[in-house]
Design a protein around this motif. Sequence first.
Motif, PDB file in Angstrom:
ATOM      1  N   THR A  44       0.702  -1.398  -0.101  1.00 48.27           N
ATOM      2  CA  THR A  44       0.093   0.009   0.107  1.00 48.27           C
ATOM      3  C   THR A  44       0.758   1.232  -0.042  1.00 48.27           C
ATOM      4  OG1 THR A  44      -1.715  -1.293   1.343  1.00 48.27           O
ATOM      5  CG2 THR A  44      -1.673   1.265   1.104  1.00 48.27           C
ATOM      6  N   ILE A  45       1.861   1.267   0.642  1.00 52.17           N
ATOM      7  CA  ILE A  45       2.834   2.302   0.852  1.00 52.17           C
ATOM      8  C   ILE A  45       3.583   2.617  -0.432  1.00 52.17           C
ATOM      9  CG2 ILE A  45       5.001   3.178   1.945  1.00 52.17           C
ATOM     10  CD1 ILE A  45       4.090   1.902   4.400  1.00 52.17           C
ATOM     11  N   LEU A  46       4.157   1.731  -1.077  1.00 51.03           N
ATOM     12  CA  LEU A  46       4.718   1.762  -2.540  1.00 51.03           C
ATOM     13  C   LEU A  46       3.306   2.404  -3.500  1.00 51.03           C
ATOM     14  CD1 LEU A  46       6.930  -1.306  -2.531  1.00 51.03           C
ATOM     15  CD2 LEU A  46       7.702   1.105  -2.245  1.00 51.03           C
ATOM     16  N   MET A  47       2.486   1.590  -3.417  1.00 50.47           N
ATOM     17  CA  MET A  47       1.352   2.023  -4.687  1.00 50.47           C
ATOM     18  C   MET A  47       0.971   3.294  -4.357  1.00 50.47           C
ATOM     19  SD  MET A  47      -2.013  -0.282  -5.392  1.00 50.47           S
ATOM     20  CE  MET A  47      -0.974  -1.624  -5.763  1.00 50.47           C
ATOM     21  N   THR A  48       0.760   3.786  -2.972  1.00 49.37           N
ATOM     22  CA  THR A  48       0.322   5.166  -2.673  1.00 49.37           C
ATOM     23  C   THR A  48       1.563   6.113  -3.076  1.00 49.37           C
ATOM     24  OG1 THR A  48      -0.924   4.268  -0.687  1.00 49.37           O
ATOM     25  CG2 THR A  48      -0.301   6.864  -1.041  1.00 49.37           C
ATOM     26  N   GLY A  49       2.686   5.904  -2.859  1.00 46.26           N
ATOM     27  CA  GLY A  49       3.751   6.947  -3.321  1.00 46.26           C
ATOM     28  C   GLY A  49       3.958   6.838  -4.701  1.00 46.26           C
ATOM     29  N   ILE A  50       4.222   5.749  -5.435  1.00 47.58           N
ATOM     30  CA  ILE A  50       4.423   5.888  -6.940  1.00 47.58           C
ATOM     31  C   ILE A  50       3.140   6.292  -7.681  1.00 47.58           C
ATOM     32  CG2 ILE A  50       4.774   4.248  -8.838  1.00 47.58           C
ATOM     33  CD1 ILE A  50       6.182   2.141  -6.996  1.00 47.58           C
ATOM     34  N   ALA A 108      -3.503  10.465  -2.974  1.00 49.46           N
ATOM     35  CA  ALA A 108      -2.962   9.320  -1.706  1.00 49.46           C
ATOM     36  C   ALA A 108      -4.132   8.846  -0.913  1.00 49.46           C
ATOM     37  CB  ALA A 108      -2.208  10.296  -0.780  1.00 49.46           C
ATOM     38  N   LEU A 109      -5.159   9.452  -0.686  1.00 51.12           N
ATOM     39  CA  LEU A 109      -6.373   9.024   0.102  1.00 51.12           C
ATOM     40  C   LEU A 109      -6.966   8.161  -0.944  1.00 51.12           C
ATOM     41  CD1 LEU A 109      -7.969  11.866   1.776  1.00 51.12           C
ATOM     42  CD2 LEU A 109      -6.541  10.228   2.638  1.00 51.12           C
ATOM     43  N   GLY A 110      -7.024   8.125  -2.284  1.00 55.51           N
ATOM     44  CA  GLY A 110      -7.512   7.180  -3.215  1.00 55.51           C
ATOM     45  C   GLY A 110      -6.893   5.840  -3.103  1.00 55.51           C
ATOM     46  N   TYR A 111      -5.538   6.003  -3.212  1.00 61.92           N
ATOM     47  CA  TYR A 111      -4.751   4.666  -3.263  1.00 61.92           C
ATOM     48  C   TYR A 111      -4.709   4.030  -1.808  1.00 61.92           C
ATOM     49  CZ  TYR A 111      -2.839   5.447  -8.006  1.00 61.92           C
ATOM     50  OH  TYR A 111      -2.649   5.447  -9.250  1.00 61.92           O
ATOM     51  N   TRP A 112      -4.731   5.052  -0.870  1.00 60.01           N
ATOM     52  CA  TRP A 112      -4.558   4.248   0.584  1.00 60.01           C
ATOM     53  C   TRP A 112      -5.788   3.438   0.911  1.00 60.01           C
ATOM     54  CZ3 TRP A 112      -0.413   3.766   3.757  1.00 60.01           C
ATOM     55  CH2 TRP A 112      -0.621   3.313   4.779  1.00 60.01           C
ATOM     56  N   ASN A 113      -6.835   3.992   0.501  1.00 56.06           N
ATOM     57  CA  ASN A 113      -8.296   3.574   0.870  1.00 56.06           C
ATOM     58  C   ASN A 113      -8.746   2.534  -0.431  1.00 56.06           C
ATOM     59  OD1 ASN A 113      -8.499   4.711   3.046  1.00 56.06           O
ATOM     60  ND2 ASN A 113      -9.378   6.614   1.896  1.00 56.06           N
ATOM     61  N   GLU A 114      -8.037   2.112  -1.135  1.00 57.27           N
ATOM     62  CA  GLU A 114      -8.354   1.311  -2.248  1.00 57.27           C
ATOM     63  C   GLU A 114      -8.522  -0.179  -1.923  1.00 57.27           C
ATOM     64  OE1 GLU A 114      -9.641  -0.742  -5.386  1.00 57.27           O
ATOM     65  OE2 GLU A 114      -7.771  -1.455  -4.556  1.00 57.27           O
ATOM     66  N   TRP A 115      -9.669  -0.677  -2.273  1.00 59.64           N
ATOM     67  CA  TRP A 115     -10.030  -1.961  -2.181  1.00 59.64           C
ATOM     68  C   TRP A 115     -10.963  -2.743  -3.047  1.00 59.64           C
ATOM     69  CZ3 TRP A 115     -14.822  -4.022  -1.940  1.00 59.64           C
ATOM     70  CH2 TRP A 115     -15.960  -2.933  -1.725  1.00 59.64           C
ATOM     71  N   TYR A 116     -11.448  -1.856  -3.819  1.00 59.50           N
ATOM     72  CA  TYR A 116     -12.659  -2.229  -4.682  1.00 59.50           C
ATOM     73  C   TYR A 116     -11.816  -2.928  -6.171  1.00 59.50           C
ATOM     74  CZ  TYR A 116     -16.360  -2.465  -8.006  1.00 59.50           C
ATOM     75  OH  TYR A 116     -17.514  -3.014  -9.062  1.00 59.50           O
ATOM     76  N   GLN A 117     -10.845  -2.204  -6.546  1.00 60.76           N
ATOM     77  CA  GLN A 117     -10.179  -2.713  -7.729  1.00 60.76           C
ATOM     78  C   GLN A 117      -9.373  -4.167  -7.211  1.00 60.76           C
ATOM     79  OE1 GLN A 117      -9.947  -1.364 -10.706  1.00 60.76           O
ATOM     80  NE2 GLN A 117     -11.219   0.579 -10.235  1.00 60.76           N
TER      81      GLN A 117
END
Length: 295
Positions: A78-84, A205-214
């Motif tokens: 999640t951290i890597l995906m949020t940052g990138i 950042a909030l979108g990536y951090w809270n992502e679960w649907y995809q």
Amino acid sequence: MVRRTTSDRFVEHLAVLVILAYTILCVVPFLLIIATSFSAEEVVRLNGFSIVPQSPSLEAYKMIFQNGGVILGAYIVTILMTGIGTLLGLSIISMTGYALNRQDFPFRNGISFFIYFASLFSAGLAPYYLLMVRTYHLKDNYLAVLLPLLMSPWLIILMKNYVKSVPYELTEAGKIDGAGDFTIFVRLILPMLKPALATIGLFLALGYWNEWYQSSLFLSARVTYKPLQYMLYQIVNQAQYLKNSIAGAYVDFSDFPQETLKMATAVVATGPIVMVYPFVQKYFISGITVGAVKG
């Protein structure tokens, strides 16, 4: 010195009281979540929620971290995906917004129309799933989660509207000095977009951090380390299923964490991202371009 009247002081004190009351209303739910997550399940069921832990217990957190390696892997993913994703999304959205606002770009109106049109209509879930799985072959691939969130029509429109506040004379001045388009964007335009970059970066950042649907659509059980929100979502669902299963009729689940588990997952999921706000709050200001061009 300006002498303040009684009415001025009254309005000032009233404003302070209103802000204080609003702050309390915002803080109390967080205190309830944290206190409940550290409470015993049976006490929460009997007495309800409280801002002070009741019969302090770590059972909910033990259940979450019983497989610490998987949770740690979910945090890393999640951290890597949020940052990138945030960095790539900011780059694409800022360049797109700037290009669509350039007066010498002949296709800006047509492209803007298609972006706005895409914000109103969608092809639906089935075509989208087939496109990602059969055309792009992104099943069980992290790119299936990363790419769709890189940009959105609303964020592009937001950036485009903010770029309008940057004087076009800056671009013309760069051209006169012999700078290319990319140099003009990086050295002249991008520093003027800090408030917009901070705002859109926070949304990304909030979108990536809270992502679960995809993740639920494209990441199956073959993927060991899933994004954090989806991993916690699975833990809560598995706990609910276990309690409602046939075994529930023969096993005492009165002490089994359910409500406390939900609160603990909220603490685990939201804790780190809350730390981002102090770093971007100072950029939520207006008028940063005042004086950039002197007439």
